[in-house]
Design an enzyme around this catalytic site. Structure first.
Site, short mmCIF file in Angstrom:
data_model
loop_
_atom_site.label_atom_id
_atom_site.label_comp_id
_atom_site.label_asym_id
_atom_site.label_seq_id
_atom_site.Cartn_x
_atom_site.Cartn_y
_atom_site.Cartn_z
N PRO A 2 0.84 -1.21 0.00
CG PRO A 2 -0.69 -1.51 1.74
CD PRO A 2 0.60 -2.04 1.18
CD GLU A 3 3.69 3.68 -3.77
OE1 GLU A 3 3.95 4.86 -3.45
OE2 GLU A 3 4.25 3.09 -4.69
CG HIS A 91 -4.07 -14.65 7.72
ND1 HIS A 91 -2.77 -14.99 7.99
CD2 HIS A 91 -4.54 -15.59 6.87
CE1 HIS A 91 -2.46 -16.09 7.33
NE2 HIS A 91 -3.51 -16.48 6.65
NE ARG A 111 4.43 -11.61 1.78
CZ ARG A 111 5.23 -11.13 0.85
NH1 ARG A 111 4.73 -10.49 -0.18
NH2 ARG A 111 6.53 -11.27 0.94
NE ARG A 150 20.08 12.75 0.92
CZ ARG A 150 19.04 12.19 1.55
NH1 ARG A 150 18.40 12.85 2.49
NH2 ARG A 150 18.65 10.97 1.23
#
Ligand SMILES: [Zn+2]
Length: 270
Positions: A2-3, A91, A111, A150
Site C-alpha cells: 500500500p502506498e 490472519h 504476511r 544530497r
C-alpha cells in the site's frame, strides 16, 4: 505494498467506522512481530477508550484516543484495516469490539509485515519522528531544504521518508514525469523552481490516485510511466526507459525528462 493514496483512502473509510465509538473489548492473535506493544498490554489499555480521530502520517495510521494515547497501525505489505474481516480467522491480528454492540473493526495481515503499537499520551515514536513533511501537503521550499547536499539521484532521495513522508516507488516515477525531471538528476542540483514543480507534481499524482479510490488496485493504465518501460511516451511517443535506481525499478522518458541544465535550455529553445 500500500502506498500513501491507499492508506489515505483506508483512513477516510475506517474513520467513519471508528471515530466516536468506545472500545469494549480487544481480541488479538498471540504475540508476534506484528505487535510492537504486547497484545495483552494492548487489550488492557484500549479497553474503555473512545476513539477521537483517525489520522495519517506518511503511510502510518494513528487512532487518537480519549486519554491522549495513540494506536499506530502500519499496513506493511498486505495489511488491511476495515470492517469486513472474519472473527477468529488466523490472519485477523486485532479485532476491536465496541460498547455500542455495532460492527467490529479488524486489522488483518496475511504476511505479517504490518505493525501495531500503542503510544501513551505524549510518547514519542522514532518511526514518526524521522518522517519528513507529508507528501500530500508538502511545499517546494520544504522539499528544497531537504535536498541540500544530497548528490544521489532525485529518484532515490524521493524514496527517503525523511524527505517527504509517504512517497513510494510508483508515485515517485509518476511525479518526476509530471514535473519533467530526470530521475537520474543529482537531488541537490534541483533549483527552487524545480522543487516547486516537483512538490506540486507529487501532490497532484497522489490526489488523483486518492480520487480514483487508490493504491494497489489501480490498473497499469492509470499510470503514465510506471510499469511502462518500452512503451511509447504519452507526450512525445518515444519509448519510455526502465532503469534501476537505488535497487528500485524506475521508469521515465529520456526526452521529456532530460537531465541537467543543458536539457532545460534545449527544451526552452524547442
Ligand atoms: Zn516523452
Amino acid at each position: 505494498m500500500p502506498e500513501l493514496p491507499e492508506v489515505e483512502v483506508t483512513r477516510r473509510k475506517v474513520a467513519r467506522m471508528l471515530v466516536g465509538r468506545r472500545i469494549a473489548e480487544v481480541v488479538t492473535t498471540r504475540d508476534s512481530y506484528v505487535f510492537l506493544t504486547r497484545p495483552a498490554v494492548l487489550a488492557e489499555r484500549l479497553r474503555g477508550r473512545r476513539v477521537e480521530a483517525l489520522e495519517r502520517a506518511g503511510k502510518y495510521l494513528l487512532a487518537r484516543l480519549d486519554d491522549g494515547a495513540r494506536l499506530l497501525v502500519h499496513l506493511g505489505m498486505t495489511g488491511e484495516l476495515g470492517g469486513d474481516g472474519l472473527p477468529g480467522e488466523a490472519h485477523t491480528h486485532v479485532e476491536l469490539r465496541f460498547a455500542d454492540g455495532g460492527p467490529p473493526v479488524f486489522f488483518r495481515d496475511v504476511r505479517k509485515f504490518g505493525k501495531v503499537q500503542l503510544l501513551a499520551a505524549g510518547e514519542r515514536s522514532a518511526r514518526l519522528d524521522r518522517l519528513g513533511p507529508d507528501a500530500l501537503h508538502a511545499r517546494g521550499a520544504e522539499l528544497c531544504a531537504r535536498l541540500v547536499g544530497r548528490r544521489a539521484p532525485i529518484k532515490a532521495v524521493l524514496l527517503d521518508q525523511s524527505v517527504l513522508a509517504g512517497v513510494g516507488n510508483i508515485y515517485a516515477d509518476e511525479a518526476l514525469f509530471e514535473a519533467r525531471l530526470s530521475p537520474l538528476r543529482p537531488a541537490s542540483s534541483l533549483t527552487p523552481a524545480e522543487c516547486q514543480r516537483l512538490a506540486a507534481a507529487v501532490r497532484a499524482v497522489l490526489r488523483r490516485s486518492i480520487a480514483r479510490g487508490a493504491g494497489y488496485r489501480e490498473e497499469p493504465d492509470d499510470f503514465r510511466v510506471y510499469g511502462r518501460g518500452g512503451e511509447p511516451c504519452r507526450s512525445c511517443r518515444r519509448p519510455l526507459r526502465r532503469v534501476v535506481v537505488a535497487q528500485r525499478s524506475t521508469h521515465y522518458c529520456p526526452r521529456c525528462q532530460r537531465a541537467g541544465a543543458r536539457g532545460a535550455s534545449a527544451r526552452r529553445r524547442e
